[in-house]
Design a protein around this motif. Structure first.
Motif, PDB file in Angstrom:
ATOM      1  N   TYR A  74     -16.953  -8.287 -34.359  1.00  0.00           N
ATOM      2  CA  TYR A  74     -16.878  -9.739 -34.237  1.00  0.00           C
ATOM      3  C   TYR A  74     -17.185 -10.242 -32.827  1.00  0.00           C
ATOM      4  N   HIS A  75     -17.539  -9.363 -31.892  1.00  0.00           N
ATOM      5  CA  HIS A  75     -17.857  -9.789 -30.532  1.00  0.00           C
ATOM      6  C   HIS A  75     -19.261 -10.398 -30.455  1.00  0.00           C
ATOM      7  N   ASN A  76     -19.457 -11.309 -29.521  1.00  0.00           N
ATOM      8  CA  ASN A  76     -20.772 -11.909 -29.305  1.00  0.00           C
ATOM      9  C   ASN A  76     -21.742 -10.887 -28.720  1.00  0.00           C
ATOM     10  N   HIS A  77     -22.991 -10.951 -29.166  1.00  0.00           N
ATOM     11  CA  HIS A  77     -24.011  -9.999 -28.716  1.00  0.00           C
ATOM     12  C   HIS A  77     -24.760 -10.535 -27.503  1.00  0.00           C
ATOM     13  N   ILE A  78     -25.060  -9.615 -26.563  1.00  0.00           N
ATOM     14  CA  ILE A  78     -25.881  -9.944 -25.396  1.00  0.00           C
ATOM     15  C   ILE A  78     -27.327  -9.604 -25.750  1.00  0.00           C
ATOM     16  N   ASN A  79     -28.217 -10.568 -25.640  1.00  0.00           N
ATOM     17  CA  ASN A  79     -29.594 -10.382 -26.132  1.00  0.00           C
ATOM     18  C   ASN A  79     -30.414  -9.371 -25.344  1.00  0.00           C
ATOM     19  N   ASN A  80     -30.181  -9.263 -24.031  1.00  0.00           N
ATOM     20  CA  ASN A  80     -31.101  -8.467 -23.206  1.00  0.00           C
ATOM     21  C   ASN A  80     -30.532  -7.123 -22.755  1.00  0.00           C
ATOM     22  N   VAL A  81     -29.604  -6.536 -23.548  1.00  0.00           N
ATOM     23  CA  VAL A  81     -29.149  -5.178 -23.229  1.00  0.00           C
ATOM     24  C   VAL A  81     -30.185  -4.168 -23.715  1.00  0.00           C
ATOM     25  N   ASP A  82     -30.124  -2.959 -23.166  1.00  0.00           N
ATOM     26  CA  ASP A  82     -31.033  -1.893 -23.604  1.00  0.00           C
ATOM     27  C   ASP A  82     -30.567  -1.260 -24.912  1.00  0.00           C
ATOM     28  N   ILE A  83     -29.258  -1.121 -25.077  1.00  0.00           N
ATOM     29  CA  ILE A  83     -28.696  -0.526 -26.293  1.00  0.00           C
ATOM     30  C   ILE A  83     -27.510  -1.385 -26.743  1.00  0.00           C
ATOM     31  N   ASP A  84     -27.567  -1.857 -27.976  1.00  0.00           N
ATOM     32  CA  ASP A  84     -26.483  -2.657 -28.539  1.00  0.00           C
ATOM     33  C   ASP A  84     -25.669  -1.776 -29.491  1.00  0.00           C
ATOM     34  N   LEU A  85     -24.444  -1.438 -29.071  1.00  0.00           N
ATOM     35  CA  LEU A  85     -23.579  -0.576 -29.882  1.00  0.00           C
ATOM     36  C   LEU A  85     -22.360  -1.334 -30.409  1.00  0.00           C
ATOM     37  N   VAL A  86     -22.448  -2.643 -30.460  1.00  0.00           N
ATOM     38  CA  VAL A  86     -21.322  -3.452 -30.936  1.00  0.00           C
ATOM     39  C   VAL A  86     -21.014  -3.103 -32.394  1.00  0.00           C
ATOM     40  N   GLY A  87     -19.781  -2.668 -32.635  1.00  0.00           N
ATOM     41  CA  GLY A  87     -19.359  -2.315 -33.988  1.00  0.00           C
ATOM     42  C   GLY A  87     -19.922  -1.011 -34.512  1.00  0.00           C
ATOM     43  N   LYS A  88     -20.569  -0.214 -33.660  1.00  0.00           N
ATOM     44  CA  LYS A  88     -21.242   1.003 -34.118  1.00  0.00           C
ATOM     45  C   LYS A  88     -20.574   2.298 -33.664  1.00  0.00           C
ATOM     46  N   THR A  89     -19.583   2.223 -32.798  1.00  0.00           N
ATOM     47  CA  THR A  89     -18.966   3.437 -32.265  1.00  0.00           C
ATOM     48  C   THR A  89     -17.578   3.665 -32.855  1.00  0.00           C
ATOM     49  N   SER A  90     -17.168   4.920 -32.887  1.00  0.00           N
ATOM     50  CA  SER A  90     -15.794   5.254 -33.236  1.00  0.00           C
ATOM     51  C   SER A  90     -14.919   5.031 -32.007  1.00  0.00           C
ATOM     52  N   VAL A  91     -13.616   5.136 -32.183  1.00  0.00           N
ATOM     53  CA  VAL A  91     -12.697   4.973 -31.052  1.00  0.00           C
ATOM     54  C   VAL A  91     -12.984   6.023 -29.987  1.00  0.00           C
ATOM     55  N   GLU A  92     -13.130   7.285 -30.394  1.00  0.00           N
ATOM     56  CA  GLU A  92     -13.344   8.343 -29.413  1.00  0.00           C
ATOM     57  C   GLU A  92     -14.702   8.203 -28.727  1.00  0.00           C
ATOM     58  N   GLU A  93     -15.711   7.709 -29.426  1.00  0.00           N
ATOM     59  CA  GLU A  93     -17.010   7.480 -28.792  1.00  0.00           C
ATOM     60  C   GLU A  93     -16.917   6.353 -27.770  1.00  0.00           C
ATOM     61  N   ALA A  94     -16.198   5.299 -28.112  1.00  0.00           N
ATOM     62  CA  ALA A  94     -16.022   4.187 -27.173  1.00  0.00           C
ATOM     63  C   ALA A  94     -15.319   4.660 -25.905  1.00  0.00           C
ATOM     64  N   PHE A  95     -14.272   5.473 -26.060  1.00  0.00           N
ATOM     65  CA  PHE A  95     -13.574   6.016 -24.895  1.00  0.00           C
ATOM     66  C   PHE A  95     -14.516   6.848 -24.036  1.00  0.00           C
ATOM     67  N   ALA A  96     -15.334   7.682 -24.683  1.00  0.00           N
ATOM     68  CA  ALA A  96     -16.264   8.539 -23.944  1.00  0.00           C
ATOM     69  C   ALA A  96     -17.290   7.712 -23.174  1.00  0.00           C
ATOM     70  N   LEU A  97     -17.795   6.661 -23.792  1.00  0.00           N
ATOM     71  CA  LEU A  97     -18.785   5.807 -23.130  1.00  0.00           C
ATOM     72  C   LEU A  97     -18.165   5.020 -21.984  1.00  0.00           C
ATOM     73  N   ILE A  98     -16.940   4.562 -22.163  1.00  0.00           N
ATOM     74  CA  ILE A  98     -16.240   3.839 -21.093  1.00  0.00           C
ATOM     75  C   ILE A  98     -16.045   4.756 -19.886  1.00  0.00           C
ATOM     76  N   LYS A  99     -15.632   5.986 -20.141  1.00  0.00           N
ATOM     77  CA  LYS A  99     -15.378   6.933 -19.061  1.00  0.00           C
ATOM     78  C   LYS A  99     -16.650   7.290 -18.294  1.00  0.00           C
ATOM     79  N   SER A 100     -17.748   7.442 -18.995  1.00  0.00           N
ATOM     80  CA  SER A 100     -18.951   8.023 -18.393  1.00  0.00           C
ATOM     81  C   SER A 100     -19.893   7.006 -17.771  1.00  0.00           C
ATOM     82  N   ALA A 101     -19.639   5.726 -17.939  1.00  0.00           N
ATOM     83  CA  ALA A 101     -20.519   4.695 -17.375  1.00  0.00           C
ATOM     84  C   ALA A 101     -20.455   4.698 -15.858  1.00  0.00           C
ATOM     85  N   LYS A 102     -21.561   4.315 -15.243  1.00  0.00           N
ATOM     86  CA  LYS A 102     -21.576   4.159 -13.787  1.00  0.00           C
ATOM     87  C   LYS A 102     -20.730   2.965 -13.384  1.00  0.00           C
ATOM     88  N   LEU A 103     -20.756   1.943 -14.231  1.00  0.00           N
ATOM     89  CA  LEU A 103     -19.957   0.743 -13.981  1.00  0.00           C
ATOM     90  C   LEU A 103     -19.624   0.097 -15.318  1.00  0.00           C
TER      91      LEU A 103
END
Length: 412
Positions: A295-324
């Motif tokens: 239900y979150h608003n989408h940002i049009n100019n991102v390179d990869i849109d993963l809104v609503g597409k990740t599991s909880v553990e995938e979201a945690f992994a992506l949050i941890k590994s981002a540069k920012l």
């Protein structure tokens, strides 16, 4: 003689603990009943009075019956029940960890989750070695039951068991909690007042629950949220990413606020898009990805849109590994702090950056007002001083955010 005096003093504290728990439970329930009945316009004064009399009659018999635990060994079994969103669950886990470290083998810590929080059970709770068992919706009767969202609140206690299996330090701590609730009931009704009290005592959200600094939560730096490295590598590979190769953005709030038509903490979606445009000029090699709830608003100019597409553990992994991570104040910056301690750029509006912010982060606020979090019930749905877009978030311009990020040299 000295031992008898100590025993008598401890008995007095146990009796005070029991009375405080019973009174606190009664106060909560009678307050809810009054609010419920008086909000129903069809109810006459006579009907309301009769209903309250009936409730008090039932309470009279209930309070005369002692609460009894289902355990019989020589260890104190404490059941802890969390409240709030995923960020609150992480603060709750730190409380459980510090409680366990303080009392070690003298206690067993079990957790009772609501059905609505079952989705985080297997990932967030099952890897916590300091928690003995996790129940969903129903559990055995424990020696002590504590609810915790902001401050700990003892809901039930078996005095016979506590006296039998608890050492004096644990009894002292339980007594401390019960007296705090008895003397400060308004803090359990208003998160705003609770925050003000905590800041006066130089506490942040991270150690707000540590009444009188008994558990040393402010100096406990070794607590973290477990993320399996295999999950991290599989997740990065799945989406064609590598560690520190991308900026992660999140535009909305979590399950706890999903019923709100709009969350006043949200930064305008066009500001996210402008920010990406500005950052790409100086950092062309960085990918921008968006994660979040469906239900979150989408940002049009991102390179990869993963809104609503990740599991909880995938979201945690992506949050941890981002540069920012770039996000409004909420669960994602809390997850990142306790999984990596890496920098986030956190956008503050209605909530207080000194209370909710972490030292390693770029914490930004427009400072157009003191903040309205829980000053009134609908604070997260409507701005008090501006119609339409929330003034505090609208005043926080993308150019200012881009400049703050560039000054930290975090993307180089």
């Amino acid at each position: 003689m000295k031992n008898r005096l100590c025993a008598a003093k401890m008995d007095n504290k146990l009796e005070s603990l029991s009375k405080a728990c019973s009174l606190g439970d009664y106060q909560n329930k009678i307050s809810c009943k009054i609010n419920k009945y008086f909000s129903q316009k069809s109810q006459s004064r006579l009907i309301i009075t009769l209903r309250l009399l009936f409730f008090n009659f039932k309470s009279l018999f209930k309070f005369t019956l002692p609460y009894k635990s289902e355990y019989s060994d020589d260890t104190c079994h404490i059941l802890l029940a969390p409240g709030g969103g995923i960020g609150d669950h992480i603060y709750f886990l730190k409380y459980c960890y510090c409680l366990k470290m303080q009392f070690r083998d003298t206690i067993k810590i079990n957790v009772l989750l609501k059905k609505s929080d079952k989705f985080i059970k297997n990932y967030l709770y099952m890897h916590a070695e300091y928690i003995d068992s996790v129940f969903v919706n129903k559990s055995p009767k424990h020696d002590v039951v504590i609810n915790l969202t902001r401050f700990p609140e003892i809901k039930n206690v078996d005095l016979r068991r506590v006296k039998l299996v608890c050492n004096s330090a644990l009894i002292e701590y339980l007594y401390c909690i019960s007296q705090f609730k008895l003397k400060n009931t308004e803090f359990y009704k208003s998160d705003y007042l609770g925050r003000c009290y905590s800041q006066i005592h130089k506490r942040t959200r991270e150690n707000q629950a540590d009444i009188q600094d008994f558990l040393k939560m402010s100096t406990t730096t070794d607590f973290s949220v477990h993320i399996d490295e295999g999950v991290v590598q599989r997740t990065l590979s799945k989406y064609g990413l590598s560690n520190d190769s991308y900026v992660m953005l999140q535009t909305g709030s979590g399950h706890h606020f999903q019923e709100a038509k709009r969350d006043t903490r949200q930064w305008p979606i066009e500001y996210y898009q402008k920010l990406i445009f500005l950052l790409r000029k100086n950092y062309p090699g960085i990918k921008f990805i968006q994660c979040g709830e469906p239900y979150h608003n989408h940002i049009n100019n991102v390179d990869i849109d993963l809104v609503g597409k990740t599991s909880v553990e995938e979201a945690f992994a992506l949050i941890k590994s981002a540069k920012l991570l770039i996000s409004a104040e909420g669960g994602y910056p809390i997850i990142r702090h306790f999984t990596s301690r890496k920098i986030s750029c956190v956008l503050f509006g209605p909530t207080n950056k000194d209370f909710f912010g972490f030292d390693e982060n770029i914490n930004i606020s427009a400072n157009v007002c003191p903040g309205c979090e829980w000053i009134y019930k609908a604070w997260y749905q409507e701005c008090m001083i501006s119609e339409g877009q929330t003034l505090c978030m609208k005043s926080l311009l993308p150019e200012v955010v881009a400049h703050s990020i560039e000054q930290e040299h975090v993307l180089k």
